[in-house]
Every structure is written in C-alpha cells, then in structure tokens.
Design a protein around this motif. Structure first.
Motif, PDB file in Angstrom:
ATOM      1  N   VAL B  46      43.788  31.303  42.361  1.00 48.09           N
ATOM      2  CA  VAL B  46      42.958  31.439  43.552  1.00 48.09           C
ATOM      3  C   VAL B  46      43.263  30.283  44.496  1.00 48.09           C
ATOM      4  N   LYS B 197      44.763  25.092  55.822  1.00 50.62           N
ATOM      5  CA  LYS B 197      45.699  25.954  55.083  1.00 50.62           C
ATOM      6  C   LYS B 197      46.972  25.229  54.644  1.00 50.62           C
ATOM      7  N   ASN B 245      52.957  39.003  37.554  1.00 52.20           N
ATOM      8  CA  ASN B 245      52.057  40.093  37.817  1.00 52.20           C
ATOM      9  C   ASN B 245      50.848  40.044  36.867  1.00 52.20           C
ATOM     10  N   LYS B 415      32.664  43.026  39.322  1.00 53.94           N
ATOM     11  CA  LYS B 415      31.611  42.754  40.303  1.00 53.94           C
ATOM     12  C   LYS B 415      30.402  43.665  40.149  1.00 53.94           C
TER      13      LYS B 415
ATOM     14  N   GLU C  80      40.690  38.803  56.228  1.00 51.57           N
ATOM     15  CA  GLU C  80      41.034  37.885  55.138  1.00 51.57           C
ATOM     16  C   GLU C  80      40.568  38.464  53.828  1.00 51.57           C
ATOM     17  N   TYR C  82      39.012  38.344  49.942  1.00 52.56           N
ATOM     18  CA  TYR C  82      37.835  37.602  49.494  1.00 52.56           C
ATOM     19  C   TYR C  82      38.127  36.598  48.388  1.00 52.56           C
ATOM     20  N   THR C  83      39.290  36.641  47.762  1.00 54.26           N
ATOM     21  CA  THR C  83      39.508  35.667  46.700  1.00 54.26           C
ATOM     22  C   THR C  83      40.256  34.450  47.221  1.00 54.26           C
ATOM     23  N   GLN C  84      41.443  34.664  47.747  1.00 55.91           N
ATOM     24  CA  GLN C  84      42.219  33.512  48.199  1.00 55.91           C
ATOM     25  C   GLN C  84      41.966  33.161  49.652  1.00 55.91           C
ATOM     26  N   ARG C  85      41.271  34.042  50.358  1.00 57.86           N
ATOM     27  CA  ARG C  85      40.988  33.863  51.780  1.00 57.86           C
ATOM     28  C   ARG C  85      42.278  33.739  52.594  1.00 57.86           C
ATOM     29  N   ARG C  86      43.244  34.559  52.253  1.00 55.46           N
ATOM     30  CA  ARG C  86      44.484  34.606  53.041  1.00 55.46           C
ATOM     31  C   ARG C  86      44.467  35.876  53.870  1.00 55.46           C
ATOM     32  N   GLU C  90      49.427  39.221  55.395  1.00 59.07           N
ATOM     33  CA  GLU C  90      50.340  38.298  54.734  1.00 59.07           C
ATOM     34  C   GLU C  90      50.417  38.599  53.233  1.00 59.07           C
ATOM     35  N   VAL C  91      49.263  38.932  52.630  1.00 59.47           N
ATOM     36  CA  VAL C  91      49.244  39.245  51.197  1.00 59.47           C
ATOM     37  C   VAL C  91      50.006  40.537  50.928  1.00 59.47           C
ATOM     38  N   LYS C  95      54.390  43.127  49.309  1.00 63.17           N
ATOM     39  CA  LYS C  95      54.105  44.269  48.429  1.00 63.17           C
ATOM     40  C   LYS C  95      54.514  45.577  49.109  1.00 63.17           C
ATOM     41  N   ASP C 257      55.252  45.387  41.618  1.00 60.97           N
ATOM     42  CA  ASP C 257      54.341  44.644  42.491  1.00 60.97           C
ATOM     43  C   ASP C 257      54.273  45.216  43.906  1.00 60.97           C
ATOM     44  N   ASN C 271      37.882  43.744  45.887  1.00 60.31           N
ATOM     45  CA  ASN C 271      38.377  42.924  46.991  1.00 60.31           C
ATOM     46  C   ASN C 271      38.554  43.851  48.202  1.00 60.31           C
TER      47      ASN C 271
END
Lengths: 308, 545, 307
Positions: B46, B197, B245, B415, C80, C82-86, C90-91, C95, C257, C271
């Motif tokens: 994270v 960042k 992964n 969740k 963005e 919710y986990t890494q706030r990226r 970009e994420v 992929k 991936d 997410n």
C-alpha cells in the motif's frame, strides 16, 4: 461465459450454419412440418447423442440421492485428498468429502440454474418485447436503448456486480444471469421469429390461399418453436458455464455446496499434484454443455437442412 | 513444438544476460570482497513511506529504509537502535529519549529530535489520512493535530538537539515498545507533507539501505546498502524486490526459489509437506511462531452467543488438533491462549481450558446450560478469497456434528464482512485473526477485549476492533492498572489475570491456532538468515558466504 | 451516412452513461464502507474514514457523486483508488496494455486458425478434414475456459514444463492464456467461415464466373474469399469487445496482470474507483467497436442501407 452468447449475436444475424456429421435423408412427402423436423433431428447422430446427454443430466439431478454413494457434505478429516478407490470412486477432496457424490449432486445446481435463469431471461425479454410492441414508438425506443445498455455489459462482469449487491447463493446467481442475458435472449428471439415469418414458404402458403390459422399452426409455429428451442438449448448451456465460472471466481454459490465450478476452483491449489480433483467435475461440465450444444445444433440443422 | 522451444530459449537467453550483468555489478560495488544481492518477491505494498506503511510487504521496505528508536527481537524484547536511553517518569506519562548523536539521513540532513518530531507530526496531520497514525493516539495533542485543529503535535518537544520529550495523555510504562512501529520513524525536511507523492515513491531515510531509483509500481523496488549508515552497516550490497501478482504471489515465490531466482520464499500450503521434506534437511527451511493468533470471534451481546456457556460449548466442540492435521497438514498448532508465545515475559500456555482438546460431553453440557438446542441456527461468517474457505467448513461441520446446531456459513468480501460484523445486532460467530503491531500484551487485550475497543458510533455500529462487544468493567480496570504499573514482572502478572478472566472464565472469544510462519531461505548463499518479529528476512544482519 | 453516424454516436453515449449509472447505483447500495478498511483484519481509524469520505465525496448523494464522475470523465480523469491513492488511469494503464496484448494475440489466433480451418472445411466439403474441423469446433464450444485452462496448466506447465505455470508477462507466458481465450472464438470463426463460404460458392455470380471459364484461383480469391470474409470480419470486430468478458476469467486462471484480473481483485477489496474504471473502459471499447463494425460492414457491403 459470454462465448456462446456471442456466437449467437452475429450468428443469428448472418445465418451461421454448421455442418453436422449425421446423414440427412430427404423427408418423405406429405408429412407435417412437426414430423419433418423431428425426423431430421433424429436422423442426426450428434443431436441424438446430445439429447441422451441432456436426459441423463436431468435424470442424475432428479435421482441424485439414489445414485450418490455418500453424503456430499460429510467430511472425513482423517482421509483427505485420497486418490480414487473402491470406496471413493472419484477420490476425496481437501476436507475428505466424497468427490463422486459431489459431482452427482453438482448436476442439480447446473440444471436448476441453467433452466431457471434462461426461463427468467425469456420472461423478461417477452414482457418487454410485448410492451414495446404494444405501446409502439417511444416505449419501443426506450426499451431498445435499455437492452443496448445491458447488452454492453459482459455477462460475467454484470453478474458479479449484481451478486455483490445481493450476496452469494443460488437465487442471486439465477437472477444475475437472467438480468444480464435477457437483452441477448430477447434480440435473438425476435430475430428468429421474424426470420421465420418472412420465409418463402409462408408467402407461398398465403398465395395458395391457406387460412391464417392454418399457416400459423402448421407452418410458423413448428418452425418458430424449433428455432426458439434451439436457441434455448444453447442459452442453457451458456448459463451453466457462466454459473460454474462465477463459482470458479469465488462469487457463485457458497463454497460448501457441491457444485462443479466450486470443485474445480478449490482443486487449483493442487494442480499437478492431485489432478483427479479437477478432472471429474470438468468431465461432468463438458458433457453437460456438449449435450446442450448438440441438441441446439441438431434443432437448427433440422430447420434449415440446405446448409449442411 | 519448435516455436515453443525457441520461445523458451529466448527467455532463457535474457535471464542469462541479466545474471551476467548482475554479477558484474556486484564485483564493482563491493570492491571484490563479499557483497551480494538478496532477491525476493512481495505483493504490491500500500505504501513504503513510513507515513502510511502498514502491511508486511510495505514494512519490509520501510524497516530497511528507516531506523527509529527501537526495534523488536524475535523473542519480543526491545533492541535499542537510535535510542541511547529511554526513561519514563514515575507516573509513566512522560518519556524522555536520548538519541544517538551525529547520524544522518542519506541526503546528509541530521537525524535529531526535530527529525523525529517532524516524522511523527507528519504522520498524524489530518491531510495525511494515515492508517497507522492511531498508534500515537496516547500522545498529548493527538486529537487536535489529527482533526486539523492544530498543525503542531503539542505532546512532543525537543529538550536539546538530541533529547526527545514525549508527554502522554495517560500513563503507559510500555510506550517505548510502541515506538518500534515504523510510523515512529524520523523523516528529513525534504519529506514535506504526508501526501507528497515524490517522497511517497522514493523515500529518503536513515536506515541500513536506501532506494535505488523510485518504486516501480507492480514491478520492482531496489534497495542498495547505505554506506553512511549510523549503526552497524549492512553486509549485503543490494536487495532486489520483485512485485508479484497478489493471487499467485505465494506460488511464484515458491517456484522462484526452486529455480534459484529468489533467496527467500513463502509456499502454498498444499506444497508445504513436499517442500519441508526437501529443504529441511538442507537447512533451508525456517519456522517462526510469530506474534499472531487465529481465533473465532463471538458476538457477546446477541443471542445465541450471549453467554459464556454458549461460547464454551462451541469451543469444546471444535477439534483443533484434527483440523490442524487434516486441513493444515500439521503445519499449524492449536492455540491454548490469546497472547502469542513470542511475548516471552507475558506468555502462558493453557490459559483457555476449553481449547485444550475436543470434549463432546462438556460441549453438550454447556450447550444445554446455555439453552442451545439441536436445530438452532448459528451464523458463521468469514471473508472470502483469503484461503479460509476450507478450514471454516471443517469447523462448521464439527459444531454441527457435536451440538446438532445448523451452522449457516456466510462468506463475504472483506469490506462487506467487516460491515456485517460492525452492524448493530450482529450475531453468531466470525472467523478472525490478530497480529501484533508491537510486543505488548496491551496491543492484544485492549483493542480486542476492552470496552473502549468497541468504540460504537451513534447508530450502535462497533467501529473499534472489539467487534465481539465483550465488556467487563473488572477486565477494563485491570488493563488500566497494568499500564500504570512500572515493574515489568508485576505488570505481566496483571495481564495474565486479565487474559484468564476474558479468555477462560468469560470465553469472550475462541482461540484456534497459533500463527506459524514458514519460509524457504537461501542459507547456502547467506549466513545468519532468520524470520524476524515482523515476519521479514533480517536483511540488515545477514552476510554473504 | 453522416446523419446515421451522428445518431449512432448519440446512442453510444446513452449506452455508456446508462451502463456506468447502473454500476454506480449498484456500488452505492453495497453494504460496507468503501474506505472503511483496507483488508487484513483491522477496521480503519474512524477519523481517517471521515477524512477520506470527505476527500472522495463519498458523503454526497448518489446523483452528485455520479455527476462528479461524469465531469471528471470528460476531462479524462477516473479519480484516485482507495488503497494506494494513486490515479486510476495510472494504475490501470499498464494493465490495459497487458489485456490488449492478450486480446490481440487471441484475435490473431482466431483469424489464422479459424479462417484457415473454415476455408479448408468448405473447399473440401464432406472430406476427412471437413469432418475433423466440424467435430473439433463443436467440441471446443463445449469446453469452458477454466477447464481448458486446467488441462493446459496440468499438462503443459506442470508435467512438461513448456510454459510457466503463472504468467510473468513474458511472451512464453502469453501463449497458454492467449490460446485459451482464442479457442472458442476460433471455433466459431471456423464454423462461420465454412458456412458463408458454402453459401457464396453456391451463389449465382460465382457459378457465372466459373461458367465464364475464369481460372479457379481467380474465382476463389476475387469472388469467393472477398465475399465470405465480410461476416467473419463483423464477427471478429464484435468478439473483440466481448473478449473483455472472456479475459476476466482467462486472466484469473493464468494470473495475467490485465484489467480483467484487476477487476476481480478490486471487487474483492471493494475498491470502487478501479471497478468503475475497468467497466468504463470495457463498455467504451464495446460500443466503439460495435459502431466501427457497423460502419465497416456498410462500406464492404453496398447492399446495406444505413437508415
């Protein structure tokens, strides 16, 4: 799984013909449309094989408690991952449950989900189709756009979202599959019925002065029903694969329920070590799907023999 | 088949080429003597910036980039790092830490009391929305800073360049152990705010290693030795961390170890017996009973689990030994206490009498006392996709067989599972686990079992970690008393009594298995490899052979 | 033609917004706070939850949240995670490339294997090859991809060791997932190709051409192939959009991936920005391709009137 649904999409629009390996004999003269279709269907060896497979599936599902050798839920932690033997024909899983009995009981979920979801999808499709037809222009456009929206969701993705909202279980799986297949189902029902209505022989019958009811009963009905049946057979096969895929992804029925996708999914950790764990449920699902595909193919060929 | 072979050949060629360059690099870096690259795989963390680094993957990176006041030995004792001394006042609500002089961040900035205050303030600030800031919640001024009312951390002050004073809002004689968590790291001025960042992706620290380039998301993180490290320098040159992964990570690590790509690996549970047989004789098999517990949480306030008798009935009905052997292939051991054995000074085995062994008669007796009748429904929830499906079914079946209850399994994504447990009126039992943040009994007993740990909101939702809603004033008092007790031996005694009260007498929750960790480690290439307190390889201490 | 295109684009936009609105509504009613936890076994600190809810506008009503999404979408911003706030773009970027690689490989296999098999079957009708193709294509349709995947993994990865069991993004690890993804479509393409070829071969203009004494090769390439390819092209175009559904399960089987796999993971973690992002991409690709196919179809076949 969307593959079969996809096959139907352009397939129906562009008349996707298939070769069947059976032999087609010319139908004897002066026989009813019904008889002719049945005759052609029964003359197709693959179609008959398919019919037998489907009947066997129904029989297995109905008589599961009589066929199963063990309680499909009974665990035996002292005898886990046992290879196939005289007592456990298909071996035991990671909790020592009898795999044979679980495969047998798995047919029940397949039958129930396959039939119920497609029945529901047809129902939604028919009701909306009727509404569109009855109210005409605006309603028709709105309904067609809604159908477009549902059509644009890949089946599995849509189904997963619905299941997330409703929770796992047999009912949510049935509903989610129905919600995301009705658009496909209704499109195809519509086109197959329309295409029969436009066929030359109907025009010919009209020209020869046949009465409307006679045309409907003797000519349109048998062909339409056979077309719809063919399509439904494919769709049920698709729904069964989709249901197993959902369980395979861990969002279908509960993991303790004997179900083929569940069984194959939990065998993943033992890939290459205990291959019997995934092989038997795989064979069951392949035979089931092939059964429905053969029946569907057979019905279609019986309707439209000129392309064999 | 030809195409297949040639494709493989090409890939093989690339691997060979890469290995060749890696070797060349080693020779240059280390000047000939020793030097080596340690390679392992993790899943995408994270965060690696101490401001929000939280799970073991991020921790592995953060712990090697930053050095704080203390760290924890494998037996749960503290090891001073930058703290040359740490003392509490007699009341236990003010701590003074003396910091080792003249150490630097890798950009040359000094590591002094200000650097610690900067790091801690940055973590708690509102805009950071840090998931780990709450570890500082007993420091004065936490609320004001965290809610944005203030931008200063009023409880912290520097009494001289290398003296850090911490004022607590309530006594805690074990506060120093908390500071072993990476959120208590110092940061340099360039760190900026918590949501900076560029620093998030390439933190500049004061640890035994430093970043080479920045974090390549979903691909890799590379660390190199920090030659200006202020404490004992690392002996290996480089750490190459491949990011794998998530769903196949464990299998990839194992395969990577087998093919010589990795020096450290976890294994998929089904492969463990084979791996053990192969690698244990070669001394490449490591085991560590780490600081965690697997347990079943029971909802204490709602029927049917609203009596100690009902909860004892469930606990007696479970055959832990059989599941440990049958499902976990003998690699897990039944837990007979809540606290983990790594907490040397407070751990006592056999605290929970109902955990000792399955006792069908006792289970039935307690069920009868509690009014649990055959045919009654018991909800049993768990989170899906985390490998719990199998054993949960086994536990459910044992409860059904012994007590005749109807166990309703309810698997949900995490969740939703959490929301269900937090809900007002949640009933039945849930699969749960807990891992230590720092080696204090309080870190288990307080969040999981104290009344404060429930933390209900206006709608009765339990927002804290005590979702089973166990509440016993006597137990709460004991915890307060323990925190205020200066003598470690006395304190341990009070914690033991508290644990006995909650876990045995009241059976607030049902312990199942200890958290045992297994790793494959390339001990042929590295000396001194072990699994540390955070379940990571002890990279700063190992040396190449 | 222009009018038709405009109308179709209009419909496309409606579909895109309809689909994302449905998704939004579903995610909105989901139990559980999307920022309430991060996984593991600990609930998030309530103060942090509050801060994140404000930051991401999760305390706003559904309509407003959807409005924000649409406004940002127009700017090419998917928010963005919710986990890494990226940034979601970009994420998902790398992929998306991976999924495209897989889908393209599958399409190439579909075209090459499917069309070739269909061609052979039609040209040598009722021969051994025809029967073989028919049998294989029928069988292929009956095998769910996770069964094919299991067979491949156990035989080619574990037993023979030709391919890695788990994808690492290399060309070698692309083969098994690509073949798995392609098999069913290749079978359908083969069937379709055979059918249309037979139909065209019987058509009057082909008979005329043959009667005129044109060389067999000319007839085959100029008349038969060109006309048989139209429906096949249509089908492939449509199936490309549908590949996302197939990619979902193929990627999950082989741990490829891509965005399908990202979707499964994001659903487990709830997410939401990633879920919405993937579906937005998927639906957009689907509708755009549908439009392109229809236009292409119209251009290839002048008999179709666009109205």
């Amino acid at each position: 799984m969307t593959e079969l649904a996809k096959s139907q999409g352009p397939g129906a629009a562009t008349a996707e013909p298939a070769a069947a390996t059976g032999t087609a004999e010319p139908a004897p003269a002066r026989i009813t449309q019904w008889g002719e279709i049945r005759h052609r269907f029964m003359a197709n060896r693959l179609a008959v094989v398919g019919l037998v497979l489907v009947l066997l599936l129904f029989l297995t599902a109905a008589l599961a408690p009589l066929i199963a050798t063990h309680d499909p839920y009974a665990q035996d932690l002292g005898n886990t991952l046992a290879s196939p033997s005289g007592d456990h024909w298909f071996g035991t899983d990671a909790l020592g449950r009898d795999q044979f009995s679980r495969v047998i009981y798995g047919s029940r979920i397949a039958v129930v989900v396959g039939l119920a979801s497609i029945f529901l999808a047809c129902l939604i499709g028919l009701v909306l189709g009727a509404l569109a037809g009855y109210f005409g222009k605006t309603v028709d456009t709105v309904i067609m756009r809604i159908a477009d929206i549902f059509f644009a969701f890949p089946l599995l993705i849509g189904a997963i979202v619905i299941i997330l909202v409703m929770g796992r279980g047999v009912m949510p799986v049935i509903l989610s599959l129905a919600i995301f297949s009705w658009a496909t189902v209704s499109r195809l029902l519509r086109s197959s019925i329309l295409s029969v209505r436009e066929m030359d022989y109907v025009t010919a019958a009209k020209a020869l002065g046949a009465s409307t009811s006679r045309i409907i009963i003797r000519h349109i009905m048998p062909n339409s029903i056979a077309a719809v049946m063919s399509f439904i057979a494919f769709s049920v096969g698709t729904a069964i694969v989709a249901e197993a895929s959902l369980s395979y992804l861990g969002v279908g029925v509960s993991p303790e329920v004997p179900e083929w996708g569940n069984m194959i999914s939990s065998a993943r950790d033992f890939m290459g070590v205990k291959d019997f764990l995934w092989m038997y449920p795989s064979v069951a699902i392949v035979l089931t799907v092939l059964g429905f595909v053969f029946v569907g193919d057979g019905l279609r060929d019986a309707l439209d023999p000129k392309l064999r | 088949m030809r195409g297949v072979k040639s494709a493989k050949w090409v890939v093989g060629a690339i691997v060979v080429a890469m290995a060749a360059t890696a070797c060349g690099g080693n020779n240059n870096d280390s000047g000939g003597k020793g030097g080596a690259t340690f390679r392992l795989g993790i899943t995408e963390p994270v965060a690696i910036d101490p401001v929000n680094s939280q799970e073991s993957e991020g921790g592995l990176v953060t712990h090697n980039l930053f050095t704080g006041l203390y760290r924890v030995n494998t037996d749960g004792t503290l090891k001073p790092m930058l703290a040359t001394s740490g003392t509490a006042n007699d009341k236990g609500d003010e701590w003074t830490f003396e910091i080792k002089k003249d150490t630097k961040f890798s950009n040359g900035e000094p590591v002094n009391a200000e650097a610690f205050i900067r790091g801690w303030t940055r973590a708690v600030a509102k805009s950071s929305a840090s998931d780990v800031a709450y570890h500082m919640n007993e420091i004065d001024g936490f609320k004001d800073l965290n809610s944005g009312k203030s931008d200063k951390f009023s409880g912290l002050s520097a009494a001289g360049e290398y003296t850090l004073k911490v004022k607590l809002s309530k006594p805690d004689f074990e506060f120093n152990k908390r500071t072993a968590h990476s959120v208590f790291s110092p940061v340099p001025k360039v760190a900026g705010a918590g949501d900076n960042k560029s620093f998030n992706d390439a933190p500049i620290g004061n640890g035994p290693f430093k970043m080479e380039g920045s974090w390549q998301h979903n691909q890799k993180i590379t660390l190199v030795r920090n030659d200006d490290y202020g404490l004992d320098k690392a002996k290996i040159d480089k750490v190459e961390i491949s990011i794998l992964n998530p769903s196949s990570s464990v299998t990839l690590e194992y395969k990577g170890f087998e093919s010589g790509q990795f020096d450290w690996a976890r294994m998929p549970t089904p492969q463990m017996p084979v791996a053990k047989a192969k690698y244990e004789p070669q001394k490449e098999w490591l085991k560590y009973d780490s600081s965690g517990i697997n347990y079943v949480q029971a909802f204490n306030t709602e029927s049917p689990m609203n009596s100690a008798d009902a909860r004892k009935a469930i606990s007696y009905a479970i055959d832990r030994e059989q599941i440990a052997k049958g499902v976990f292939q003998g690699l897990y051991e039944p837990a007979t206490a809540l606290l983990p054995p790594t907490f040397k000074d407070v751990y006592k085995p056999d605290v929970c009498s109902s955990c000792m062994k399955q006792d069908k008669d006792k289970a039935k007796q307690y069920a009868e006392k509690a009014g649990l009748k055959p045919g009654d429904t018991l909800d049993f929830g768990y989170n899906t996709g985390a490998g719990h499906e199998e054993w949960v079914q086994a536990v459910a079946k044992q409860i059904e067989d012994v007590l005749g209850l109807k166990v309703k399994l309810n698997g949900l994504p995490f969740k939703e599972a959490l929301a269900k447990q937090q809900e007002k009126g949640a009933k039945g039992i849930w699969r749960s686990a807990w891992s230590a943040d720092y080696p204090t009994a309080d870190n288990f007993l307080s969040p999981l079992l104290s009344t404060d740990g429930i933390n209900p909101d206006a709608n009765g939702k339990a927002l804290g970690d005590n979702r089973g809603r166990y509440s016993n004033p006597k137990f709460d008092e004991m915890l307060v008393k323990a925190r205020e007790t200066k003598d470690a031996g006395e304190r341990a005694k009070i914690y033991n009594e508290a644990e006995k009260l909650a876990v045995d007498e009241d059976q607030a929750l049902i312990p199942l298995w200890k958290r045992s960790q297994y790793r494959l480690a390339n001990t042929k290439k590295f000396d001194g490899l072990e699994i540390n307190f955070q379940e990571e390889p002890n990279l700063a201490e190992i040396s190449p052979k | 033609m222009g009018k038709y295109v405009i109308r179709r684009i209009g419909q496309m936009v409606i579909v895109l917004f309809g689909a994302t609105l449905i998704l939004f509504a579903c995610l909105f009613v989901l139990p559980g706070d999307p920022v309430g936890s991060l996984g593991g076994d600990k609930a998030r600190d309530p103060a942090v939850v509050q801060e994140l809810r404000e930051r991401y506008g999760l305390d706003k009503p559904l309509v407003e949240q959807y409005g924000n999404y649409v406004t940002n979408l127009v700017k090419g911003d998917l928010g963005e995670d919710y986990t890494q706030r990226r940034q979601v773009t970009e994420v998902l970027g790398p992929k998306l490339q991976n999924t495209a690689k897989l889908a393209l490989a599958a399409i190439v296999l579909d075209v090459v294997i499917g069309m070739l098999a269909g061609l052979i079957a039609a040209l040598f009708r009722y021969s051994f090859w025809d029967v073989l193709v028919t049998l294989l294509t029928t069988l292929a349709i009956g095998f769910p991809s996770f069964v094919i995947g299991s067979i491949f993994q156990s035989q080619f990865a574990v037993k023979l060791g030709w391919f890695p069991l788990i994808s690492d993004g290399s060309f070698n690890s692309l083969i098994m997932p690509a073949v798995t993804l392609a098999i069913i479509d290749a079978a359908l393409v083969a069937r379709l190709m055979r059918g249309t070829m037979l139909e065209v071969l019987r058509a009057d203009y082909v008979k005329t051409a043959v009667a005129k004494g044109l060389p067999r090769r000319t007839v085959l390439f100029k008349h038969v192939l060109r006309n048989s390819v139209i429906p096949v092209v249509t089908y492939i175009g449509i199936s490309f959009g549908g590949l996302l559904g197939g990619a979902l399960i193929t990627e999950a089987i082989f741990n490829w991936d891509g965005i399908g796999f990202a979707l499964v993971t994001a659903i487990q973690q709830q997410n939401n920005p990633i879920i919405v992002g993937v579906v937005t991409y998927g639906v957009a690709v689907f509708v755009v391709l549908n439009l392109l196919v229809d236009l292409l179809y119209a251009m290839l076949d002048p008999r179709i009137r666009l109205s």
